[in-house]
Design an enzyme around this catalytic site. Structure first.
Site, PDB file in Angstrom:
ATOM      1  N   CYS A  10       0.726  -1.323  -0.019  1.00 14.98           N
ATOM      2  CA  CYS A  10      -0.188   0.097   0.036  1.00 14.98           C
ATOM      3  C   CYS A  10       0.980   1.162   0.000  1.00 14.98           C
ATOM      4  O   CYS A  10       1.896   0.996  -0.312  1.00 14.98           O
ATOM      5  CB  CYS A  10      -0.937  -0.118   1.232  1.00 14.98           C
ATOM      6  SG  CYS A  10      -0.234   0.043   2.986  1.00 14.98           S
ATOM      7  N   ASN A  13       2.530   1.424   4.200  1.00 11.58           N
ATOM      8  CA  ASN A  13       2.623   0.207   5.013  1.00 11.58           C
ATOM      9  C   ASN A  13       2.318   0.552   6.325  1.00 11.58           C
ATOM     10  O   ASN A  13       3.028  -0.054   7.179  1.00 11.58           O
ATOM     11  CB  ASN A  13       4.201  -0.122   4.572  1.00 11.58           C
ATOM     12  CG  ASN A  13       4.441  -1.699   5.235  1.00 11.58           C
ATOM     13  OD1 ASN A  13       5.439  -1.884   5.456  1.00 11.58           O
ATOM     14  ND2 ASN A  13       3.498  -2.460   5.124  1.00 11.58           N
ATOM     15  N   CYS A  15      -1.353   0.684   7.091  1.00 12.53           N
ATOM     16  CA  CYS A  15      -2.930   0.317   7.356  1.00 12.53           C
ATOM     17  C   CYS A  15      -3.241  -0.803   6.611  1.00 12.53           C
ATOM     18  O   CYS A  15      -3.366  -1.993   7.218  1.00 12.53           O
ATOM     19  CB  CYS A  15      -3.813   1.435   6.704  1.00 12.53           C
ATOM     20  SG  CYS A  15      -3.499   3.124   7.629  1.00 12.53           S
ATOM     21  N   ARG A  16      -3.353  -0.951   5.339  1.00  9.83           N
ATOM     22  CA  ARG A  16      -3.805  -1.864   4.530  1.00  9.83           C
ATOM     23  C   ARG A  16      -2.987  -3.145   4.401  1.00  9.83           C
ATOM     24  O   ARG A  16      -3.394  -4.127   4.751  1.00  9.83           O
ATOM     25  CB  ARG A  16      -4.234  -1.404   2.976  1.00  9.83           C
ATOM     26  CG  ARG A  16      -5.350  -0.554   3.238  1.00  9.83           C
ATOM     27  CD  ARG A  16      -5.553   0.413   1.807  1.00  9.83           C
ATOM     28  NE  ARG A  16      -4.381   1.132   1.402  1.00  9.83           N
ATOM     29  CZ  ARG A  16      -4.356   1.793   0.416  1.00  9.83           C
ATOM     30  NH1 ARG A  16      -5.418   1.814  -0.585  1.00  9.83           N
ATOM     31  NH2 ARG A  16      -3.616   2.660   0.248  1.00  9.83           N
ATOM     32  N   SER A  17      -1.772  -2.675   4.042  1.00 13.11           N
ATOM     33  CA  SER A  17      -0.709  -3.829   3.522  1.00 13.11           C
ATOM     34  C   SER A  17      -0.410  -4.517   5.048  1.00 13.11           C
ATOM     35  O   SER A  17      -0.227  -5.898   4.987  1.00 13.11           O
ATOM     36  CB  SER A  17       0.469  -3.620   2.807  1.00 13.11           C
ATOM     37  OG  SER A  17       1.016  -2.353   3.285  1.00 13.11           O
TER      38      SER A  17
END
Length: 166
Positions: A10, A13, A15-17
């Protein structure tokens, strides 16, 4: 089964990943296949390098029995394109950023295409509230479960509380 290496990417690095990394690691462990997978995450930007995931990502993962607090943000490196079988970007902007720096043989895919088969971007929850992190968790769990099934790992062999969103 051949060892499979997957890198989630993301922007920062945090939140999402990291959530995707934690979810997939958890599912792989539940299936008893930890030795068959290498799972990591990175960001296209280095603003948060060395920092833990966003506190809201940590809290969301924790609510579902997954601990991502030991992860540390890092920026993608040139060797990642050779070291990972599959690089899954969370949105089209990250796919484009990766395509600019990757060698032609890199296997970069949109998470929404490869894992969800919907073509959707996984929205960045950073500027929102807890509901956004839960939505992202749900989409990532669905995609990671589907990805494992595609790779031949039966979801039915997994147990635990990651199959529901509380």
């Amino acid at each position: 089964m051949k060892r499979i290496s997957i890198l989630f990417v993301c922007m920062g690095n945090i939140c999402r990943s990291p959530l995707a990394e934690g979810i997939l690691r958890h599912l792989v462990a539940e299936a008893g296949l930890t030795g068959q997978f290498t799972v990591d995450s990175a960001g296209t930007g280095g603003w948060h390098e060395g920092e833990p995931p966003d506190r809201r990502s940590i809290a969301t993962a924790q609510r579902h029995g997954i601990d991502i607090s030991a992860q540390r943000a890092r920026r993608i490196r040139p060797g990642d394109f050779r070291g990972f079988d599959l690089v899954l970007a969370m949105d089209r902007d990250n796919v484009a950023a990766l395509a600019e720096i990757a060698p032609p043989e890199a296997n970069i895919r949109l998470f929404g295409d490869a894992a969800l088969r919907t073509g959707e971007d996984i929205p960045d929850p950073y500027y929102g509230g807890p509901d956004g992190f839960e939505l992202v968790y749900t989409r990532l769990l669905t995609g990671c479960s589907s990805l494992l099934e595609t790779l031949g790992v039966e979801r039915a062999s997994c147990s635990g509380n990651t199959s529901s969103v509380r």
